[in-house]
Design a protein around this motif. Structure first.
Motif, short mmCIF file in Angstrom:
data_model
loop_
_atom_site.label_atom_id
_atom_site.label_comp_id
_atom_site.label_asym_id
_atom_site.label_seq_id
_atom_site.Cartn_x
_atom_site.Cartn_y
_atom_site.Cartn_z
N GLU A 1 0.92 -1.17 0.01
CA GLU A 1 0.18 -0.11 -0.02
C GLU A 1 0.90 1.32 0.04
O GLU A 1 0.57 2.18 -0.79
N GLY A 2 2.00 1.33 0.85
CA GLY A 2 2.91 2.44 0.90
C GLY A 2 3.54 2.53 -0.37
O GLY A 2 3.59 3.70 -0.73
N TYR A 3 3.88 1.62 -1.07
CA TYR A 3 4.76 1.53 -2.33
C TYR A 3 3.90 2.14 -3.26
O TYR A 3 4.31 3.09 -4.25
N MET A 4 2.52 1.75 -3.52
CA MET A 4 1.75 2.17 -4.43
C MET A 4 1.40 3.71 -4.31
O MET A 4 1.26 4.65 -5.09
N GLY B 1 8.93 4.06 -5.44
CA GLY B 1 8.32 2.96 -4.92
C GLY B 1 9.94 2.32 -4.48
O GLY B 1 9.77 1.47 -3.41
N GLY B 2 10.79 2.29 -5.19
CA GLY B 2 12.07 1.56 -4.82
C GLY B 2 13.01 1.96 -3.60
O GLY B 2 13.20 1.37 -2.88
N LEU B 3 12.53 3.51 -3.35
CA LEU B 3 13.24 3.90 -2.24
C LEU B 3 12.58 3.61 -0.92
O LEU B 3 13.19 3.48 -0.12
N ALA C 1 10.97 0.86 -0.58
CA ALA C 1 11.32 -0.54 -0.33
C ALA C 1 12.59 -0.75 0.43
O ALA C 1 12.81 -1.56 0.93
N MET C 2 13.60 -0.02 -0.33
CA MET C 2 14.96 -0.05 0.15
C MET C 2 14.75 0.34 1.94
O MET C 2 15.62 -0.32 2.58
N LEU C 3 14.12 1.30 2.05
CA LEU C 3 13.91 1.76 3.32
C LEU C 3 13.50 0.60 4.50
O LEU C 3 13.81 0.26 5.52
N TYR C 4 12.55 -0.26 3.59
CA TYR C 4 11.92 -1.46 4.27
C TYR C 4 13.01 -2.50 4.42
O TYR C 4 13.18 -3.23 5.49
N ALA C 5 13.69 -2.79 3.40
CA ALA C 5 14.82 -3.76 3.21
C ALA C 5 15.83 -3.37 4.47
O ALA C 5 16.24 -4.69 5.13
N THR C 6 16.10 -2.42 4.40
CA THR C 6 17.23 -1.86 5.48
C THR C 6 16.61 -1.98 6.92
O THR C 6 17.65 -2.87 7.49
N VAL D 1 13.21 -7.36 -2.85
CA VAL D 1 12.27 -6.28 -2.01
C VAL D 1 12.46 -5.01 -2.67
O VAL D 1 11.39 -4.27 -3.03
N THR D 2 13.49 -4.60 -3.30
CA THR D 2 13.48 -3.35 -4.22
C THR D 2 13.02 -3.56 -5.44
O THR D 2 12.12 -2.47 -5.86
N LEU D 3 12.89 -4.48 -6.22
CA LEU D 3 12.15 -4.79 -7.31
C LEU D 3 10.69 -4.70 -7.07
O LEU D 3 9.76 -4.41 -7.81
N SER D 4 10.31 -5.36 -5.92
CA SER D 4 8.97 -5.34 -5.37
C SER D 4 8.26 -3.98 -5.35
O SER D 4 7.20 -3.49 -5.91
N GLY D 5 9.22 -3.18 -4.56
CA GLY D 5 8.62 -1.44 -4.74
C GLY D 5 8.64 -0.95 -5.76
O GLY D 5 7.66 -0.18 -5.96
#
Length: 294
Positions: A38-41, A69-71, A73-78, A188-192
């Motif tokens: 939801e946040g990525y979108m 979206g990628g940024l 996702a990177m925050l989430y992944a980190t 995860v980055t690709l996901s975002g």
């Protein structure tokens, strides 16, 4: 509404679901919960509106949405991989962060608390709202092919094999030289980035960003992933099912035969019924939600 119009409307509604679900499958198969869709979108939708408005070109908005979206996702992944934070808590935080940031910058950039000005989209003048209009929107074609592409990547490439390995048994994957953290970061980055495209579709299709415009679509996409048992093709079919239910809801609202409050519940009731019938038998990736490689 005839059958062709119903199908066109269903496809139009399904595109953001398909894009979000495709990204979510990558994240979940790598072992990270896709609660952040939801946040990525939402972040992607806002970045698409800003990019398209600033450059006067929708493709710039698409690129901005991918980056936004990628940024996130990177925050989430980190947070989840590097610092081993609880993925559910971080996922909720990312969604709330996206809501807060989009509202803040909506006020800062456009001096509005509700919506942006009209931005360029892919609409062709005089094309209407049926299949002709959809055919002129490249994001529709991307949404249609993204599910088969993700399925091909997951089941027919070395990268896909590694994603599935780190999502099922990261310790075993690490023992044969698979860089678990790197694969998870990339997945995860690709996901975002892919889910951000779903947000771009919403903003460019409506020619503006509206506060909270994703309206729970990321969560419905997550439900489609679970309903599809973490398989891209099944998740795509689930997205089409939920989109058809939403189309039916829109049509029933026009007839006024049923109170609108009950009609609006149809997609969500279908989601609950679908998950209640399948979630007990669906087996998620074994390492989903786990932050260690042991």
């Amino acid at each position: 509404m005839n059958a062709l119009d119903f199908l066109a409307q269903t496809l139009r509604i399904a595109i953001p679901y398909l894009l979000a679900a495709a990204g979510g499958v990558l994240s979940e198969r790598a072992g990270l919960i896709g609660l952040t869709l939801e946040g990525y979108m939402l972040g992607g939708a806002f970045c698409a509106a800003v990019g398209s408005y600033a450059a006067g070109a929708p493709w710039v908005g698409v690129v901005a949405a991918i980056l936004g979206g990628g940024l996130l996702a990177m925050l989430y992944a980190t947070s989840a991989i590097r610092f081993k934070a609880d993925q559910v808590v971080v996922g909720i935080a990312i969604n709330l962060l996206a809501i807060g940031l989009t509202r803040f910058f909506l006020r800062l950039i456009f001096d509005s608390s509700s919506n942006s000005p009209r931005v360029p989209g892919f609409e062709v003048k005089g094309s209407g709202t049926g299949f002709v209009a959809l055919a002129h929107n490249p994001l529709v074609w991307i949404g249609v092919v993204i599910i088969p592409i993700v399925s091909l990547v997951l089941y027919r490439t070395p990268f896909g094999l590694r994603v599935r390995a780190v999502g099922e048994h990261p310790a075993a994957a690490a023992s044969v030289g698979v860089p678990v953290m790197r694969v998870r970061y990339l997945a995860v980055t690709l996901s975002g980035m892919i889910a951000g495209l779903g947000g771009a579709y919403l903003a460019l299709d409506q020619h503006q960003f509206t506060d909270g415009m994703t309206a729970g679509r990321g969560f419905i996409a997550l439900a489609a992933i679970i309903f599809g048992r973490w398989d891209p093709m099944r998740a795509g079919l689930a997205c089409l099912l939920f989109a058809a239910a939403e189309t039916l809801q829109i049509q029933l609202q026009g007839t006024q035969a049923i109170p609108s409050q009950f009609v609006e519940m149809i997609p969500y009731v279908l989601t609950i019924v679908a998950l209640a019938g399948i979630v007990g038998r669906a087996v998620p990736p074994a390492a989903l939600g786990k932050t260690t490689t042991e």
